[in-house]
Design an enzyme around this catalytic site. Structure first.
Site, PDB file in Angstrom:
ATOM      1  N   HIS A  18       0.866  -1.191   0.000  1.00  0.00           N
ATOM      2  CA  HIS A  18       0.000   0.000   0.000  1.00  0.00           C
ATOM      3  C   HIS A  18       0.891   1.225   0.000  1.00  0.00           C
ATOM      4  CE1 HIS A  18      -3.861   2.043   1.764  1.00  0.00           C
ATOM      5  NE2 HIS A  18      -3.137   2.907   1.064  1.00  0.00           N
ATOM      6  N   HIS A  20       1.378   4.790  -2.390  1.00  0.00           N
ATOM      7  CA  HIS A  20       1.040   5.664  -3.522  1.00  0.00           C
ATOM      8  C   HIS A  20       2.335   6.308  -3.980  1.00  0.00           C
ATOM      9  CE1 HIS A  20      -3.330   5.501  -2.557  1.00  0.00           C
ATOM     10  NE2 HIS A  20      -2.851   5.284  -1.334  1.00  0.00           N
ATOM     11  N   HIS A 198      -9.447   0.941  -1.572  1.00  0.00           N
ATOM     12  CA  HIS A 198      -9.442   1.565  -0.258  1.00  0.00           C
ATOM     13  C   HIS A 198     -10.874   1.480   0.279  1.00  0.00           C
ATOM     14  CE1 HIS A 198      -5.617   3.200  -1.500  1.00  0.00           C
ATOM     15  NE2 HIS A 198      -5.514   4.016  -0.476  1.00  0.00           N
ATOM     16  N   GLU A 201     -11.402   3.215   5.684  1.00  0.00           N
ATOM     17  CA  GLU A 201     -10.414   4.140   6.261  1.00  0.00           C
ATOM     18  C   GLU A 201     -11.228   5.227   6.966  1.00  0.00           C
ATOM     19  OE1 GLU A 201      -8.258   6.553   3.411  1.00  0.00           O
ATOM     20  OE2 GLU A 201      -6.652   7.026   4.820  1.00  0.00           O
ATOM     21  N   ASP A 279       1.743   3.956   2.862  1.00  0.00           N
ATOM     22  CA  ASP A 279       0.719   4.805   2.244  1.00  0.00           C
ATOM     23  C   ASP A 279       1.344   5.971   1.461  1.00  0.00           C
ATOM     24  OD1 ASP A 279      -1.887   5.401   1.533  1.00  0.00           O
ATOM     25  OD2 ASP A 279      -2.533   6.091   3.510  1.00  0.00           O
ATOM     26  N   ASP A 280       1.649   7.061   2.170  1.00  0.00           N
ATOM     27  CA  ASP A 280       2.235   8.265   1.548  1.00  0.00           C
ATOM     28  C   ASP A 280       3.397   8.730   2.431  1.00  0.00           C
ATOM     29  OD1 ASP A 280       0.061   8.845  -0.601  1.00  0.00           O
ATOM     30  OD2 ASP A 280      -1.061   8.539   1.244  1.00  0.00           O
TER      31      ASP A 280
HETATM   32  N1  HPA Z   1      -6.694   7.317   1.180  1.00  0.00           N
HETATM   33  C1  HPA Z   1      -7.321   7.672   0.061  1.00  0.00           C
HETATM   34  N2  HPA Z   1      -6.695   8.168  -0.981  1.00  0.00           N
HETATM   35  C2  HPA Z   1      -5.372   8.326  -0.941  1.00  0.00           C
HETATM   36  C3  HPA Z   1      -4.667   7.973   0.184  1.00  0.00           C
HETATM   37  C4  HPA Z   1      -5.361   7.431   1.295  1.00  0.00           C
HETATM   38  O1  HPA Z   1      -4.805   7.073   2.353  1.00  0.00           O
HETATM   39  N3  HPA Z   1      -3.368   8.256  -0.086  1.00  0.00           N
HETATM   40  C5  HPA Z   1      -3.313   8.746  -1.339  1.00  0.00           C
HETATM   41  N4  HPA Z   1      -4.525   8.788  -1.870  1.00  0.00           N
HETATM   42 ZN    ZN Z   2      -3.726   4.770   0.431  1.00  0.00          ZN
END
Ligand code: HPA
Ligand code: ZN
Length: 338
Positions: A18, A20, A198, A201, A279-280
């Site tokens: 996971h 991006h 996703h 969340e 994630d990011d």
């Molecule tokens: N959630 C949804 N969209 C996203 C995320 C996330 O954690 N990171 C980058 N785009």
């Molecule tokens: Zn994500």
């Protein structure tokens, strides 16, 4: 050898599932590429950009994330971005990476699909040659945009299908349920792509169910809100549906107030196939090893639980059964000598 926990985590072979690629764009590279490409930024300095990394929720993050991604304009930018990630991932024991990209963000700026996929793909091939990191590429649709826009994006990507393993769904979750993309995902499956999404969340547990039943996903990205629904947890355990959990992201976006409140350990103990991911990482304060370390400390995990998380990451990947077997044995060897 007695290793420190940091060295143990970094040395442990693991998959990242996971991630991006646009979320690995560090502030210094944002400014470098903005200058190169003549893109005007709404931030006056690297520090001003870093100061904006103070998020209230998913949307407040997405606003900054899309502003950053706007500096990526040509094939070499996507190569540089992906290469920088692979160097860090290699340092942290990532042996296999399944990487999301958001083509709609870039095609909206006039960047050709071929430049986006070509640059990422070239770096992945370089990374496999240099570090032995294997990879899959996952095309994500932006769920705040229409299903028609997603369908057009899928069609634009079809000439590059050989480079893409799966499609996914990201961006603003609340109010954009998985079922909105039912026909796009059905088409993607007919074209031979795997699917992920996703869900859970910020959105409710029902979105997780919908992603499984309507989109036919192989994994749920995040999925932490499953905890609100006992029957759903039972199903995730029974069907061994992996969750790609991102602990630092969850705290930064206030899904959990503090890392000590995170439900990763509870889900692990219930038998859910949870994995740890970043994630990011450029926005959330750490790459994958920092995520493992944060949950190890805050949730008082054992080294055996850390190893279980790494095993889950390999098992939840899109690697073949034979490749999974190879990495399971490598993990055993690492543990035996660590
Ligand atoms: N959630 C949804 N969209 C996203 C995320 C996330 O954690 N990171 C980058 N785009
Ligand atoms: Zn994500």
């Amino acid at each position: 050898m007695i290793r420190s926990i940091g060295s143990f985590i970094r040395g442990l072979p693991k998959a990242e599932l996971h991630l991006h690629i646009e979320g690995t764009l560090e502030p210094e590279m944002v400014f470098e590429l903005a200058h190169k490409n003549g893109v005007l930024l709404p931030y006056s300095s690297v520090q001003a950009l870093r100061d904006a990394y103070n998020f209230d929720d998913l949307q407040s993050f997405l606003d900054v994330y899309y502003a950053g991604a706007a500096v990526l304009r040509d094939e070499s930018d996507f190569h540089a971005l992906t290469w920088a990630y692979l160097c860090k991932a290699h340092d942290q024991g990532v042996v296999h990476a399944e990487i999301f990209f958001d083509p709609q963000t870039h095609t909206a700026h006039g960047v050709p699909m071929a430049a986006v996929i070509g640059g990422i793909r070239r770096a992945l091939v370089d990374g496999e040659r240099a570090f032995g990191i294997t990879h899959r590429l996952i095309l994500c649709f932006l769920r705040h945009l229409s299903a028609a826009d997603a369908m057009q994006t899928l069609e634009e990507a079809l000439p590059h299908a050989a480079a893409i393993s799966a499609v996914g769904l990201d961006s603003a979750e609340s109010g954009n349920p998985p079922a909105k993309f039912a026909s796009v995902f059905a088409r993607a499956r007919r074209e031979g792509f795997l699917t992920v999404a996703h869900a859970g969340e910020e959105g409710p547990p029902d979105y997780i169910r919908e992603a499984l039943d309507v989109l036919g996903v192989s994994r749920i990205d995040h999925g932490v809100r499953c905890e609100e629904d006992a029957a759903l947890i039972e199903r995730l355990v029974r069907e061994q549906v992996p969750l790609t959990v991102c602990p630092l992201s969850n705290v930064m976006l206030k899904v959990f107030e503090r890392m000590q409140d995170h439900n990763l350990k509870r889900l692990l103990h219930l038998g859910v196939c949870v994995t740890v991911n970043s994630d990011d990482p450029a926005y959330f304060g750490g790459y994958v090893a920092e995520n493992y370390l944060a949950v190890y400390r805050a949730l008082e995990l054992s080294r055996a639980e850390i190893v279980q998380l790494a095993r889950n990451s390999i098992r939840a990947s899109f690697l073949s059964a034979a490749e999974v077997g190879v990495w399971m044995r490598r993990i055993d060897q690492f543990v035996a000598t660590a």
